[in-house]
Scaffold this motif. Sequence first.
Motif, PDB file in Angstrom:
ATOM      1  N   TRP A  38     -15.162 -11.987  44.243  1.00  0.00           N
ATOM      2  CA  TRP A  38     -14.896 -11.769  42.823  1.00  0.00           C
ATOM      3  C   TRP A  38     -15.271 -13.039  42.077  1.00  0.00           C
ATOM      4  N   MET A  39     -15.975 -12.900  40.972  1.00  0.00           N
ATOM      5  CA  MET A  39     -16.314 -14.004  40.079  1.00  0.00           C
ATOM      6  C   MET A  39     -15.619 -13.681  38.755  1.00  0.00           C
ATOM      7  N   VAL A  40     -14.480 -14.305  38.520  1.00  0.00           N
ATOM      8  CA  VAL A  40     -13.656 -13.987  37.353  1.00  0.00           C
ATOM      9  C   VAL A  40     -13.796 -15.088  36.308  1.00  0.00           C
ATOM     10  N   PRO A  41     -14.434 -14.792  35.173  1.00  0.00           N
ATOM     11  CA  PRO A  41     -14.585 -15.787  34.110  1.00  0.00           C
ATOM     12  C   PRO A  41     -13.237 -16.168  33.517  1.00  0.00           C
ATOM     13  N   ARG A  42     -13.183 -17.377  32.992  1.00  0.00           N
ATOM     14  CA  ARG A  42     -11.979 -17.847  32.286  1.00  0.00           C
ATOM     15  C   ARG A  42     -12.312 -17.935  30.799  1.00  0.00           C
ATOM     16  N   TYR A  43     -11.537 -17.217  30.010  1.00  0.00           N
ATOM     17  CA  TYR A  43     -11.676 -17.251  28.556  1.00  0.00           C
ATOM     18  C   TYR A  43     -10.432 -17.866  27.947  1.00  0.00           C
ATOM     19  N   GLU A  44     -10.542 -18.302  26.713  1.00  0.00           N
ATOM     20  CA  GLU A  44      -9.431 -18.965  26.025  1.00  0.00           C
ATOM     21  C   GLU A  44      -8.178 -18.078  25.959  1.00  0.00           C
ATOM     22  N   TRP A  45      -8.354 -16.773  25.812  1.00  0.00           N
ATOM     23  CA  TRP A  45      -7.195 -15.877  25.724  1.00  0.00           C
ATOM     24  C   TRP A  45      -6.375 -15.860  27.016  1.00  0.00           C
ATOM     25  N   MET A  46      -6.949 -16.340  28.095  1.00  0.00           N
ATOM     26  CA  MET A  46      -6.271 -16.316  29.390  1.00  0.00           C
ATOM     27  C   MET A  46      -5.301 -17.478  29.594  1.00  0.00           C
ATOM     28  N   VAL A  47      -5.367 -18.481  28.735  1.00  0.00           N
ATOM     29  CA  VAL A  47      -4.531 -19.679  28.874  1.00  0.00           C
ATOM     30  C   VAL A  47      -3.049 -19.329  28.926  1.00  0.00           C
ATOM     31  N   GLU A  48      -2.639 -18.315  28.182  1.00  0.00           N
ATOM     32  CA  GLU A  48      -1.219 -17.944  28.170  1.00  0.00           C
ATOM     33  C   GLU A  48      -0.720 -17.507  29.548  1.00  0.00           C
ATOM     34  N   PHE A  49      -1.626 -17.166  30.457  1.00  0.00           N
ATOM     35  CA  PHE A  49      -1.239 -16.759  31.812  1.00  0.00           C
ATOM     36  C   PHE A  49      -1.246 -17.933  32.789  1.00  0.00           C
ATOM     37  N   GLY A  50      -1.672 -19.104  32.329  1.00  0.00           N
ATOM     38  CA  GLY A  50      -1.728 -20.288  33.176  1.00  0.00           C
ATOM     39  C   GLY A  50      -3.158 -20.703  33.479  1.00  0.00           C
ATOM     40  N   ARG A  51      -3.281 -21.800  34.213  1.00  0.00           N
ATOM     41  CA  ARG A  51      -4.598 -22.332  34.550  1.00  0.00           C
ATOM     42  C   ARG A  51      -4.735 -22.559  36.052  1.00  0.00           C
ATOM     43  N   SER A  52      -4.190 -21.702  36.844  1.00  0.00           N
ATOM     44  CA  SER A  52      -4.327 -21.837  38.288  1.00  0.00           C
ATOM     45  C   SER A  52      -4.738 -20.494  38.865  1.00  0.00           C
ATOM     46  N   VAL A  53      -5.031 -20.490  40.142  1.00  0.00           N
ATOM     47  CA  VAL A  53      -5.415 -19.251  40.801  1.00  0.00           C
ATOM     48  C   VAL A  53      -4.299 -18.208  40.695  1.00  0.00           C
ATOM     49  N   GLU A  54      -3.067 -18.653  40.555  1.00  0.00           N
ATOM     50  CA  GLU A  54      -1.937 -17.728  40.407  1.00  0.00           C
ATOM     51  C   GLU A  54      -2.019 -16.915  39.115  1.00  0.00           C
ATOM     52  N   SER A  55      -2.791 -17.375  38.158  1.00  0.00           N
ATOM     53  CA  SER A  55      -2.905 -16.661  36.890  1.00  0.00           C
ATOM     54  C   SER A  55      -3.899 -15.507  36.950  1.00  0.00           C
ATOM     55  N   VAL A  56      -4.718 -15.448  37.991  1.00  0.00           N
ATOM     56  CA  VAL A  56      -5.786 -14.452  38.037  1.00  0.00           C
ATOM     57  C   VAL A  56      -5.239 -13.026  38.074  1.00  0.00           C
ATOM     58  N   ARG A  57      -4.275 -12.755  38.919  1.00  0.00           N
ATOM     59  CA  ARG A  57      -3.734 -11.389  39.010  1.00  0.00           C
ATOM     60  C   ARG A  57      -3.113 -10.930  37.684  1.00  0.00           C
ATOM     61  N   PRO A  58      -2.272 -11.735  37.042  1.00  0.00           N
ATOM     62  CA  PRO A  58      -1.746 -11.308  35.734  1.00  0.00           C
ATOM     63  C   PRO A  58      -2.854 -11.100  34.689  1.00  0.00           C
ATOM     64  N   VAL A  59      -3.903 -11.905  34.732  1.00  0.00           N
ATOM     65  CA  VAL A  59      -5.032 -11.741  33.812  1.00  0.00           C
ATOM     66  C   VAL A  59      -5.713 -10.401  34.058  1.00  0.00           C
ATOM     67  N   LEU A  60      -5.972 -10.087  35.333  1.00  0.00           N
ATOM     68  CA  LEU A  60      -6.620  -8.826  35.661  1.00  0.00           C
ATOM     69  C   LEU A  60      -5.772  -7.632  35.232  1.00  0.00           C
ATOM     70  N   LEU A  61      -4.484  -7.710  35.495  1.00  0.00           N
ATOM     71  CA  LEU A  61      -3.590  -6.619  35.101  1.00  0.00           C
ATOM     72  C   LEU A  61      -3.526  -6.461  33.582  1.00  0.00           C
ATOM     73  N   HIS A  62      -3.483  -7.586  32.879  1.00  0.00           N
ATOM     74  CA  HIS A  62      -3.485  -7.546  31.413  1.00  0.00           C
ATOM     75  C   HIS A  62      -4.763  -6.861  30.914  1.00  0.00           C
ATOM     76  N   ALA A  63      -5.891  -7.259  31.469  1.00  0.00           N
ATOM     77  CA  ALA A  63      -7.162  -6.665  31.045  1.00  0.00           C
ATOM     78  C   ALA A  63      -7.166  -5.156  31.314  1.00  0.00           C
ATOM     79  N   ARG A  64      -6.730  -4.767  32.494  1.00  0.00           N
ATOM     80  CA  ARG A  64      -6.732  -3.342  32.852  1.00  0.00           C
ATOM     81  C   ARG A  64      -5.781  -2.533  31.965  1.00  0.00           C
ATOM     82  N   ASN A  65      -4.602  -3.094  31.697  1.00  0.00           N
ATOM     83  CA  ASN A  65      -3.583  -2.345  30.963  1.00  0.00           C
ATOM     84  C   ASN A  65      -3.665  -2.466  29.451  1.00  0.00           C
ATOM     85  N   GLU A  66      -4.189  -3.575  28.944  1.00  0.00           N
ATOM     86  CA  GLU A  66      -4.155  -3.835  27.496  1.00  0.00           C
ATOM     87  C   GLU A  66      -5.526  -3.911  26.828  1.00  0.00           C
TER      88      GLU A  66
END
Length: 161
Positions: free
Chosen positions: A110-138
């Motif tokens: 997986w190559m997951v880009p980091r955008y500014e809107w993702m900062v609220e989920f954190g800046r570590s690998v632990e933030s990737v899953r919440p980012v993906l779920l947010h994108a899918r659901n919202e």
Amino acid sequence: MRKMTLSNGKTVEVECLSCALTSGLIEPDGGVVIETEHFQAHQDVAYPIKGLIILASKRHIKCFDELNEEEKLDYINILSKIRKAQREVLGIEHVYYFYNEDTTHHFHTWMVPRYEWMVEFGRSVESVRPVLLHARNEMNDEENVEKVMEAIGLLTNYLNG
């Protein structure tokens, strides 16, 4: 055989989703971004993030160390080309890369880009899953999906032009 529901709502019955995608049995939404002898790149539009790419091996393996020498060279070359395209075409400055060996599918990165809107989920690998779920659901609205499809087209044209 496993029954799966794809991002477009279609239900398929396959032994391995990655094998079905890389063999052409199932066409990914947005199409194939780039393909080599050993790999295929596409976006899983279930996670509507511009520039998110999945690079899957065509051969059914599970682990990085199962790649043969030719596949290793192809992998790093295509991964680098995709990354360059993400930067030059979509302006993506940062990307998280990951793959896991306990997946039900075969080897894919997986190559997951980091955008500014993702900062609220954190800046570590632990933030990737919440980012993906947010994108899918919202972010699965028509306007954003259209932007994602446009980005797929831009990457495809750049990489295959």
